[in-house]
Design a protein around this motif. Structure first.
Motif, PDB file in Angstrom:
ATOM      1  N   ASP A   1       0.853  -0.992   0.409  1.00  0.00           N
ATOM      2  CA  ASP A   1      -0.243  -0.229   0.438  1.00  0.00           C
ATOM      3  C   ASP A   1       0.988   1.778  -0.358  1.00  0.00           C
ATOM      4  O   ASP A   1       0.044   2.923  -0.167  1.00  0.00           O
ATOM      5  CB  ASP A   1      -0.409   0.266   1.026  1.00  0.00           C
ATOM      6  CG  ASP A   1      -2.035  -1.253   0.886  1.00  0.00           C
ATOM      7  OD1 ASP A   1      -2.428  -1.563   0.384  1.00  0.00           O
ATOM      8  OD2 ASP A   1      -1.739  -1.629   2.097  1.00  0.00           O
TER       9      ASP A   1
ATOM     10  N   ARG B   1       5.071   8.737 -10.922  1.00  0.00           N
ATOM     11  CA  ARG B   1       4.218  10.076 -11.661  1.00  0.00           C
ATOM     12  C   ARG B   1       5.223  10.670 -10.332  1.00  0.00           C
ATOM     13  O   ARG B   1       4.727  10.861  -8.955  1.00  0.00           O
ATOM     14  CB  ARG B   1       2.702  10.743 -11.588  1.00  0.00           C
ATOM     15  CG  ARG B   1       1.818  11.588 -11.202  1.00  0.00           C
ATOM     16  CD  ARG B   1       1.429  11.879 -11.289  1.00  0.00           C
ATOM     17  NE  ARG B   1      -0.368  10.590 -10.335  1.00  0.00           N
ATOM     18  CZ  ARG B   1      -0.458  11.604  -9.633  1.00  0.00           C
ATOM     19  NH1 ARG B   1       0.169  12.848  -8.821  1.00  0.00           N
ATOM     20  NH2 ARG B   1      -0.532  10.537  -8.219  1.00  0.00           N
TER      21      ARG B   1
ATOM     22  N   TYR C   1       4.085   8.907  -6.981  1.00  0.00           N
ATOM     23  CA  TYR C   1       2.859   7.666  -6.722  1.00  0.00           C
ATOM     24  C   TYR C   1       2.979   7.286  -8.193  1.00  0.00           C
ATOM     25  O   TYR C   1       3.336   7.725  -9.228  1.00  0.00           O
ATOM     26  CB  TYR C   1       1.571   7.727  -6.926  1.00  0.00           C
ATOM     27  CG  TYR C   1       0.586   9.171  -6.185  1.00  0.00           C
ATOM     28  CD1 TYR C   1       0.002   8.581  -4.673  1.00  0.00           C
ATOM     29  CD2 TYR C   1       1.159  10.268  -5.795  1.00  0.00           C
ATOM     30  CE1 TYR C   1      -0.506   8.573  -3.800  1.00  0.00           C
ATOM     31  CE2 TYR C   1       0.712  10.948  -4.619  1.00  0.00           C
ATOM     32  CZ  TYR C   1      -0.505  10.323  -3.276  1.00  0.00           C
ATOM     33  OH  TYR C   1      -0.741  10.989  -2.550  1.00  0.00           O
TER      34      TYR C   1
ATOM     35  N   GLY D   1       0.910   4.467  -9.713  1.00  0.00           N
ATOM     36  CA  GLY D   1      -0.749   4.199  -9.904  1.00  0.00           C
ATOM     37  C   GLY D   1      -0.853   4.798  -8.264  1.00  0.00           C
ATOM     38  O   GLY D   1      -1.186   6.379  -8.688  1.00  0.00           O
ATOM     39  N   SER D   2      -2.275   4.208  -7.773  1.00  0.00           N
ATOM     40  CA  SER D   2      -2.634   5.301  -6.723  1.00  0.00           C
ATOM     41  C   SER D   2      -1.460   4.821  -5.100  1.00  0.00           C
ATOM     42  O   SER D   2      -2.057   4.740  -4.345  1.00  0.00           O
ATOM     43  CB  SER D   2      -3.932   4.563  -6.250  1.00  0.00           C
ATOM     44  OG  SER D   2      -3.521   3.264  -6.274  1.00  0.00           O
ATOM     45  N   VAL D   3      -0.312   3.897  -5.703  1.00  0.00           N
ATOM     46  CA  VAL D   3       0.671   3.092  -4.355  1.00  0.00           C
ATOM     47  C   VAL D   3       1.428   4.824  -4.415  1.00  0.00           C
ATOM     48  O   VAL D   3       2.376   5.124  -5.421  1.00  0.00           O
ATOM     49  CB  VAL D   3       1.134   2.411  -4.636  1.00  0.00           C
ATOM     50  CG1 VAL D   3       1.910   1.882  -3.562  1.00  0.00           C
ATOM     51  CG2 VAL D   3      -0.002   1.153  -4.835  1.00  0.00           C
ATOM     52  N   PRO D   4       1.373   5.245  -2.755  1.00  0.00           N
ATOM     53  CA  PRO D   4       2.560   6.469  -2.877  1.00  0.00           C
ATOM     54  C   PRO D   4       3.975   5.048  -2.683  1.00  0.00           C
ATOM     55  O   PRO D   4       4.069   4.510  -2.103  1.00  0.00           O
ATOM     56  CB  PRO D   4       1.875   6.293  -1.317  1.00  0.00           C
ATOM     57  CG  PRO D   4       0.568   6.085  -0.926  1.00  0.00           C
ATOM     58  CD  PRO D   4       0.426   4.952  -2.226  1.00  0.00           C
TER      59      PRO D   4
ATOM     60  N   ILE E   1      -1.067  10.010   5.126  1.00  0.00           N
ATOM     61  CA  ILE E   1      -1.145   8.868   3.538  1.00  0.00           C
ATOM     62  C   ILE E   1      -1.405   7.882   4.431  1.00  0.00           C
ATOM     63  O   ILE E   1      -2.903   7.300   4.299  1.00  0.00           O
ATOM     64  CB  ILE E   1       0.443   8.633   3.122  1.00  0.00           C
ATOM     65  CG1 ILE E   1       0.653   9.449   2.366  1.00  0.00           C
ATOM     66  CG2 ILE E   1       0.360   7.576   2.743  1.00  0.00           C
ATOM     67  CD1 ILE E   1       2.200   9.428   2.515  1.00  0.00           C
TER      68      ILE E   1
ATOM     69  N   GLY F   1      -5.438   7.560   4.266  1.00  0.00           N
ATOM     70  CA  GLY F   1      -6.151   7.510   3.298  1.00  0.00           C
ATOM     71  C   GLY F   1      -6.207   8.951   2.608  1.00  0.00           C
ATOM     72  O   GLY F   1      -6.940   8.758   1.335  1.00  0.00           O
ATOM     73  N   GLU F   2      -5.908   9.607   2.577  1.00  0.00           N
ATOM     74  CA  GLU F   2      -5.322  11.200   1.787  1.00  0.00           C
ATOM     75  C   GLU F   2      -3.742  11.222   0.651  1.00  0.00           C
ATOM     76  O   GLU F   2      -3.622  10.657   1.011  1.00  0.00           O
ATOM     77  CB  GLU F   2      -5.194  11.758   1.897  1.00  0.00           C
ATOM     78  CG  GLU F   2      -6.403  12.290   3.790  1.00  0.00           C
ATOM     79  CD  GLU F   2      -6.227  13.496   4.602  1.00  0.00           C
ATOM     80  OE1 GLU F   2      -7.151  14.256   5.639  1.00  0.00           O
ATOM     81  OE2 GLU F   2      -4.757  14.596   4.342  1.00  0.00           O
ATOM     82  N   GLU F   3      -4.525  12.026  -0.264  1.00  0.00           N
ATOM     83  CA  GLU F   3      -3.800  11.411  -1.314  1.00  0.00           C
ATOM     84  C   GLU F   3      -2.829  12.682  -1.544  1.00  0.00           C
ATOM     85  O   GLU F   3      -3.657  14.296  -1.261  1.00  0.00           O
ATOM     86  CB  GLU F   3      -4.476  11.401  -2.873  1.00  0.00           C
ATOM     87  CG  GLU F   3      -3.385  11.639  -4.185  1.00  0.00           C
ATOM     88  CD  GLU F   3      -3.813  11.813  -5.594  1.00  0.00           C
ATOM     89  OE1 GLU F   3      -3.225  12.070  -6.717  1.00  0.00           O
ATOM     90  OE2 GLU F   3      -5.039  11.372  -5.363  1.00  0.00           O
TER      91      GLU F   3
END
Length: 353
Positions: free
Chosen positions: A259, A285, A303, A305-308, A331, A334-336
């Motif tokens: 995660d 990214r 990131y 994908g959605s993984v920090p 993080i 659950g915050e981006e």
């Protein structure tokens, strides 16, 4: 009508059988400060010496006129108006009501709303800073009014503003108005976000550690910070200062379904430091390479994908609070993290170095 005529002053000796209009506090310097008698207490003959001992030769009996509120009721209504998820509310104490966290999590406070309320006058809303990590029972906000008795309208105004804000209207030009492009997301005014239990992949770079020349100091520190927020390091991998090797380990953790991926070391501008380039080459990214916070200016936020994916600078090993400690709780909640979140870290971010 002024509030003063609603209070009738009575000599303590003549107060037997009457009801106090407000709490009375007893202070013993260096030993005790607390409530001696609660609002609504009926005075008895046995109470007279105690009242005189705190300098009260008179008490006030309250007879509220229509359209006015006692400080306790006002504080309760203010706290109820802003109370959000995972919070608990105390009963009034000396005219103040406190909202407390019900869980271990991340405090979320709408600063713009708090500023708006405190600009009304004679109303107090005091809070901790948003994004503070809190434990169960920790205070989040305190509400009260300045006078003992206040007109109902300012309190009702706060209630209306809170309802508007919760429904998704935004603060603009000193008042709550809908955004021109449509309604904003519904807002929590004083709330606590729970932490998720993340599966964290930890990559430690550096040929000196990989080849056993020095002991790894990063791992224990990072592991402790992760576990303190309820998450778990599923594995720690070591690599030399080799970009391809770091990329391989990042992709290894992506394949495992991590995660969050943390890459420690190799974050400076030295030619041998490969971590920023490896994170980018792994397909990330990049949100930001660098933060305006000291310590922690060399942190990378990215990131896949959605993984920090975070590149952690050396200060995380030895400074108790860095940019990593600012971003990790968000993080875990659950915050981006966006570029503007990084930019805002400069104000108040000079903590060392």
């Amino acid at each position: 009508m002024k509030a003063d005529p609603m209070l009738r002053e009575v000599k303590v000796e003549d107060a037997i059988g009457l009801v106090l209009a407000h709490d009375l506090t007893r202070i013993i310097p260096g030993e005790f400060k607390g409530r001696l008698f609660r609002k609504g207490h009926q005075i008895s003959e046995e109470d007279i010496p105690a009242l005189l001992s705190i300098g009260k030769e008179h008490i006030y009996v309250l007879e509220l006129a229509e359209g006015y509120l006692h400080e306790d009721e006002a504080a309760l209504r203010l706290a109820s108006a802003v109370r959000g998820t995972n919070t608990e509310r105390t009963e009034p104490h000396e005219g103040k009501v406190t909202l407390k966290s019900a869980i271990h999590g991340l405090a979320k406070i709408d600063k713009a709303f708090v500023d708006e309320v405190n600009g009304i006058g004679r109303i107090v809303m005091s809070t901790i800073r948003t994004n503070t990590v809190v434990k169960p029972g920790q205070a989040l906000a305190g509400t009260r009014v300045i006078p003992l008795v206040i007109e109902e309208e300012p309190v009702a105004l706060v209630e209306r503003l809170a309802a508007q804000r919760k429904s998704g209207q935004a603060l603009t030009a000193g008042s709550l108005e809908p955004l021109s492009g449509g309604p904003a997301d519904a807002a929590e005014l004083v709330a606590v976000k729970p932490f998720r239990s993340l599966r964290v992949g930890l990559i430690t770079t550096g040929s000196e550690v990989f080849k056993g020349r020095i002991e790894d100091k990063f791992g224990p520190v990072v592991r402790a910070k992760v576990e303190a927020l309820g998450s778990k390091v599923i594995d720690q991998r070591f690599t030399p200062d080799d970009m391809d090797a770091i990329v391989t380990e990042i992709r290894h953790f992506i394949g495992l379904g991590a995660d969050l991926i943390l890459v420690t070391g190799g974050m400076s501008v030295d030619p041998d430091d490969r971590t920023p380039g490896a994170i980018s080459r792994a397909g990330a990214r990049i949100v930001s390479y660098g933060t305006p916070m000291l310590p922690g200016s060399m942190l990378m936020m990215a990131y896949i994908g959605s993984v920090p994916v975070m590149g952690l600078p050396g200060c995380v090993m030895h400074d108790p609070y860095t940019s990593f400690d600012v971003l990790l709780p968000r993080i875990c909640a659950g915050e981006e993290i966006f570029r503007e979140d990084i930019t805002e870290m400069g104000y108040g971010g000079l903590l060392g170095c």
